[in-house]
Design a protein around this motif. Structure first.
Motif, PDB file in Angstrom:
ATOM      1  N   GLU A   1      56.163   7.995   4.870  1.00 24.13           N
ATOM      2  CA  GLU A   1      57.021   8.994   4.230  1.00 24.13           C
ATOM      3  C   GLU A   1      57.274   8.731   2.748  1.00 24.13           C
ATOM      4  OE1 GLU A   1      61.417   7.610   5.662  1.00 24.13           O
ATOM      5  OE2 GLU A   1      60.092   8.397   7.218  1.00 24.13           O
ATOM      6  N   ASN A   2      57.350   7.466   2.340  1.00 24.72           N
ATOM      7  CA  ASN A   2      57.595   7.186   0.923  1.00 24.72           C
ATOM      8  C   ASN A   2      56.356   7.426   0.066  1.00 24.72           C
ATOM      9  OD1 ASN A   2      60.437   6.192   0.867  1.00 24.72           O
ATOM     10  ND2 ASN A   2      59.610   4.713   2.329  1.00 24.72           N
ATOM     11  N   LEU A   3      55.182   7.165   0.614  1.00 20.97           N
ATOM     12  CA  LEU A   3      53.947   7.486  -0.110  1.00 20.97           C
ATOM     13  C   LEU A   3      53.812   8.993  -0.280  1.00 20.97           C
ATOM     14  CD1 LEU A   3      51.464   4.978   1.584  1.00 20.97           C
ATOM     15  CD2 LEU A   3      52.288   4.905  -0.781  1.00 20.97           C
ATOM     16  N   ILE A   4      54.193   9.746   0.750  1.00 16.33           N
ATOM     17  CA  ILE A   4      54.136  11.207   0.667  1.00 16.33           C
ATOM     18  C   ILE A   4      55.108  11.717  -0.384  1.00 16.33           C
ATOM     19  CG2 ILE A   4      54.594  13.351   1.924  1.00 16.33           C
ATOM     20  CD1 ILE A   4      53.623  11.877   4.465  1.00 16.33           C
ATOM     21  N   LYS A   5      56.319  11.178  -0.414  1.00 14.81           N
ATOM     22  CA  LYS A   5      57.299  11.590  -1.422  1.00 14.81           C
ATOM     23  C   LYS A   5      56.790  11.287  -2.832  1.00 14.81           C
ATOM     24  CE  LYS A   5      60.961   9.466   0.227  1.00 14.81           C
ATOM     25  NZ  LYS A   5      62.371   9.025   0.294  1.00 14.81           N
ATOM     26  N   ALA A   6      56.143  10.137  -3.003  1.00 11.43           N
ATOM     27  CA  ALA A   6      55.596   9.794  -4.315  1.00 11.43           C
ATOM     28  C   ALA A   6      54.487  10.750  -4.721  1.00 11.43           C
ATOM     29  CB  ALA A   6      55.074   8.353  -4.297  1.00 11.43           C
ATOM     30  N   LEU A   7      53.663  11.147  -3.753  1.00 15.05           N
ATOM     31  CA  LEU A   7      52.600  12.126  -4.035  1.00 15.05           C
ATOM     32  C   LEU A   7      53.180  13.453  -4.496  1.00 15.05           C
ATOM     33  CD1 LEU A   7      49.888  11.754  -1.255  1.00 15.05           C
ATOM     34  CD2 LEU A   7      49.529  11.639  -3.720  1.00 15.05           C
ATOM     35  N   ARG A   8      54.277  13.840  -3.890  1.00 17.87           N
ATOM     36  CA  ARG A   8      54.930  15.092  -4.291  1.00 17.87           C
ATOM     37  C   ARG A   8      55.346  15.035  -5.757  1.00 17.87           C
ATOM     38  NH1 ARG A   8      59.576  18.227  -4.629  1.00 17.87           N
ATOM     39  NH2 ARG A   8      59.494  20.205  -3.464  1.00 17.87           N
ATOM     40  N   GLU A   9      55.832  13.885  -6.177  1.00 16.09           N
ATOM     41  CA  GLU A   9      56.292  13.736  -7.561  1.00 16.09           C
ATOM     42  C   GLU A   9      55.126  13.727  -8.541  1.00 16.09           C
ATOM     43  OE1 GLU A   9      59.487  13.917  -8.438  1.00 16.09           O
ATOM     44  OE2 GLU A   9      59.792  14.297  -6.295  1.00 16.09           O
ATOM     45  N   THR A  10      53.957  13.259  -8.132  1.00 18.04           N
ATOM     46  CA  THR A  10      52.811  13.239  -9.054  1.00 18.04           C
ATOM     47  C   THR A  10      52.293  14.640  -9.337  1.00 18.04           C
ATOM     48  OG1 THR A  10      51.111  13.051  -7.335  1.00 18.04           O
ATOM     49  CG2 THR A  10      52.114  10.996  -8.128  1.00 18.04           C
ATOM     50  N   GLY A  11      52.459  15.550  -8.363  1.00 14.91           N
ATOM     51  CA  GLY A  11      51.978  16.918  -8.555  1.00 14.91           C
ATOM     52  C   GLY A  11      50.497  17.100  -8.359  1.00 14.91           C
ATOM     53  N   VAL A  12      49.772  16.097  -7.831  1.00 13.82           N
ATOM     54  CA  VAL A  12      48.339  16.283  -7.584  1.00 13.82           C
ATOM     55  C   VAL A  12      48.147  17.467  -6.646  1.00 13.82           C
ATOM     56  CG1 VAL A  12      47.664  13.895  -7.984  1.00 13.82           C
ATOM     57  CG2 VAL A  12      48.384  14.596  -5.707  1.00 13.82           C
ATOM     58  N   LYS A  13      47.048  18.188  -6.846  1.00 12.28           N
ATOM     59  CA  LYS A  13      46.867  19.433  -6.087  1.00 12.28           C
ATOM     60  C   LYS A  13      45.454  19.549  -5.543  1.00 12.28           C
ATOM     61  CE  LYS A  13      45.975  22.131 -10.307  1.00 12.28           C
ATOM     62  NZ  LYS A  13      45.937  20.968 -11.220  1.00 12.28           N
ATOM     63  N   ASP A  14      45.225  20.659  -4.822  1.00 14.09           N
ATOM     64  CA  ASP A  14      43.928  20.930  -4.199  1.00 14.09           C
ATOM     65  C   ASP A  14      43.517  19.811  -3.240  1.00 14.09           C
ATOM     66  OD1 ASP A  14      43.660  23.340  -5.559  1.00 14.09           O
ATOM     67  OD2 ASP A  14      42.722  22.371  -7.283  1.00 14.09           O
ATOM     68  N   LEU A  15      44.489  19.245  -2.546  1.00 14.70           N
ATOM     69  CA  LEU A  15      44.224  18.152  -1.622  1.00 14.70           C
ATOM     70  C   LEU A  15      43.698  18.679  -0.295  1.00 14.70           C
ATOM     71  CD1 LEU A  15      47.493  16.067  -2.168  1.00 14.70           C
ATOM     72  CD2 LEU A  15      45.232  15.621  -3.173  1.00 14.70           C
ATOM     73  N   THR A  16      42.778  17.937   0.297  1.00 14.45           N
ATOM     74  CA  THR A  16      42.396  18.150   1.683  1.00 14.45           C
ATOM     75  C   THR A  16      43.081  17.070   2.500  1.00 14.45           C
ATOM     76  OG1 THR A  16      40.249  19.150   1.174  1.00 14.45           O
ATOM     77  CG2 THR A  16      40.500  18.144   3.348  1.00 14.45           C
ATOM     78  N   ILE A  17      43.881  17.492   3.476  1.00 13.38           N
ATOM     79  CA  ILE A  17      44.655  16.559   4.286  1.00 13.38           C
ATOM     80  C   ILE A  17      44.079  16.525   5.701  1.00 13.38           C
ATOM     81  CG2 ILE A  17      46.913  16.042   5.284  1.00 13.38           C
ATOM     82  CD1 ILE A  17      46.940  15.685   2.292  1.00 13.38           C
ATOM     83  N   VAL A  18      43.854  15.331   6.205  1.00 15.87           N
ATOM     84  CA  VAL A  18      43.467  15.149   7.602  1.00 15.87           C
ATOM     85  C   VAL A  18      44.600  14.393   8.284  1.00 15.87           C
ATOM     86  CG1 VAL A  18      41.755  14.249   9.209  1.00 15.87           C
ATOM     87  CG2 VAL A  18      41.039  15.022   6.933  1.00 15.87           C
ATOM     88  N   SER A  19      45.252  15.040   9.220  1.00 14.52           N
ATOM     89  CA  SER A  19      46.371  14.431   9.923  1.00 14.52           C
ATOM     90  C   SER A  19      46.597  15.193  11.212  1.00 14.52           C
ATOM     91  CB  SER A  19      47.636  14.484   9.048  1.00 14.52           C
ATOM     92  OG  SER A  19      48.677  13.696   9.597  1.00 14.52           O
ATOM     93  N   ASN A  20      47.301  14.586  12.165  1.00 10.07           N
ATOM     94  CA  ASN A  20      47.542  15.286  13.425  1.00 10.07           C
ATOM     95  C   ASN A  20      48.251  16.611  13.203  1.00 10.07           C
ATOM     96  OD1 ASN A  20      47.769  15.370  16.463  1.00 10.07           O
ATOM     97  ND2 ASN A  20      49.922  15.485  15.877  1.00 10.07           N
ATOM     98  N   ASN A  21      49.207  16.634  12.291  1.00 11.60           N
ATOM     99  CA  ASN A  21      49.961  17.859  11.995  1.00 11.60           C
ATOM    100  C   ASN A  21      50.440  17.788  10.553  1.00 11.60           C
ATOM    101  OD1 ASN A  21      51.760  15.744  13.321  1.00 11.60           O
ATOM    102  ND2 ASN A  21      53.269  17.078  12.355  1.00 11.60           N
ATOM    103  N   CYS A  22      51.230  18.795  10.143  1.00  8.41           N
ATOM    104  CA  CYS A  22      51.620  18.873   8.722  1.00  8.41           C
ATOM    105  C   CYS A  22      53.126  18.714   8.537  1.00  8.41           C
ATOM    106  CB  CYS A  22      51.143  20.196   8.126  1.00  8.41           C
ATOM    107  SG  CYS A  22      51.050  20.169   6.318  1.00  8.41           S
ATOM    108  N   GLY A  23      53.726  17.805   9.276  1.00  2.91           N
ATOM    109  CA  GLY A  23      55.142  17.535   9.112  1.00  2.91           C
ATOM    110  C   GLY A  23      56.013  18.715   9.501  1.00  2.91           C
ATOM    111  N   VAL A  24      57.199  18.763   8.935  1.00  2.00           N
ATOM    112  CA  VAL A  24      58.113  19.891   9.125  1.00  2.00           C
ATOM    113  C   VAL A  24      58.437  20.465   7.757  1.00  2.00           C
ATOM    114  CG1 VAL A  24      59.063  19.006  11.284  1.00  2.00           C
ATOM    115  CG2 VAL A  24      60.134  18.352   9.120  1.00  2.00           C
ATOM    116  N   ASP A  25      59.222  21.528   7.727  1.00  2.00           N
ATOM    117  CA  ASP A  25      59.426  22.247   6.466  1.00  2.00           C
ATOM    118  C   ASP A  25      60.008  21.393   5.344  1.00  2.00           C
ATOM    119  OD1 ASP A  25      58.510  24.981   6.833  1.00  2.00           O
ATOM    120  OD2 ASP A  25      60.020  25.095   8.402  1.00  2.00           O
TER     121      ASP A  25
END
Length: 231
Positions: A33-57
Motif C-alpha cells: 500500500e505504501n508503494l502504491i501511494k508513492a506511485l500516486r504522488e509521482t503521477g506516472v501514467k499509461d501503466l499496465t497493471i497485473v494484479s488479482n483486482n484493482c483495489g477499492v475506490d
C-alpha cells in the motif's frame, strides 16, 4: 546485502510512464500500500497493471485508477470498484479478465522462464477467442502465454537484509508468484531482521528474486466489513 531504502518515493523513482507493474495482493490483503501511494504522488501514467483486482475506490490500486494513471489492467476480479466500472463503460480503461488460477499460473510461468502452457480453464468461452486449442487425452485445453513485467511490487511480513521474504498467512496470495516475474522486484516489508534470523525452511521468496527492500507501517484496511446484528 540488498539495497535497503528509507523513502517510498525513491523506491518507485525508476518506474516510468508506460511501465508494466505486477502488484501483489488479494483484495486489500497483502498489497504494497505504501508503494502504491508513492506511485500516486509521482503521477506516472499509461501503466499496465497485473494484479488479482484493482483495489477499492479509495485505497490500494484504486488510488492509481482514480488518478487516471492506469491504461490497462490484467486481473481476475474487478467487482469492488465503482470508478473501475465507470472508466470501463466510458472506454477510458482497457481490461483483460483472466481466470484466477490461470492468472496465477501465468505469473508463475513467467518467473520460471516458461513462455506458455495449456489449461482447460476458459475452453468454450470468450476467453478462448483467438487462442490455440489442443486436445490432450480427449480433453480440450487453451494455450496461455506467461506474464512478466518491468517491476514487481510485493508486500511481505518479514525480510532479512539478504532479501529473503516471508509473507503472513493469506497475504501470501499472489505475492510469491509476482516476486519472481518482474525484472525489478521491490519488497515493502513490515519487519526487517539480520541474516540468519529467518528459518531457511520457512522462506517463501528467496533473496535472488528481490532487488530493493523498504520498511513501512501498514494500515490494514478492511475491504468489506460484515458485522452481525445484536439482539
Amino acid at each position: 546485502m540488498k539495497e535497503i531504502l528509507t523513502s517510498f518515493t525513491d523506491a518507485v523513482a525508476d518506474i516510468k510512464d508506460g511501465s508494466t507493474l505486477l502488484v501483489g495482493g488479494f483484495g486489500l490483503c497483502g498489497i504494497p500500500e505504501n508503494l502504491i501511494k508513492a506511485l500516486r504522488e509521482t503521477g506516472v501514467k499509461d501503466l499496465t497493471i497485473v494484479s488479482n483486482n484493482c483495489g477499492v475506490d479509495d485505497w490500494g490500486l484504486g488510488l492509481l485508477l482514480e488518478n487516471k494513471q492506469i491504461k490497462k489492467i490484467i486481473a481476475s476480479y474487478v467487482g469492488e470498484n465503482k470508478e473501475f466500472e465507470r472508466q470501463v463503460l466510458a472506454g477510458e480503461l482497457e481490461v483483460e479478465l483472466t481466470p484466477q488460477g490461470t492468472l496465477a499460473e501465468k505469473l508463475r510461468a513467467g518467473g520460471a522462464g516458461i513462455p506458455a502452457f495449456y489449461t482447460p480453464a476458459g475452453v468454450g468461452t470468450k476467453i478462448a477467442e483467438g487462442k490455440e486449442v489442443r486436445t490432450f487425452n480427449g480433453k480440450e485445453y487453451l494455450l496461455e502465454e506467461a506474464i512478466t513485467g518491468d517491476f514487481s511490487l510485493v508486500r511481505a511480513n518479514v525480510a532479512d537484509r539478504f532479501g529473503n521474504l516471508i509473507y503472513r498467512k493469506t497475504a501470501q496470495n499472489f505475492n510469491p508468484e509476482i516476486a519472481t516475474a518482474g525484472k525489478v522486484t521491490i519488497a515493502e516489508v513490515e519487519n526487517l531482521v539480520d541474516p540468519g534470523v529467518l528459518d531457511a525452511q520457512h522462506i517463501h521468496t528467496p533473496s535472488i528474486y528481490v532487488d530493493k527492500i523498504i520498511v513501512g507501517e501498514q494500515e490494514n484496511r478492511i475491504e468489506r466489513k460484515t458485522v452481525a446484528e445484536q439482539n
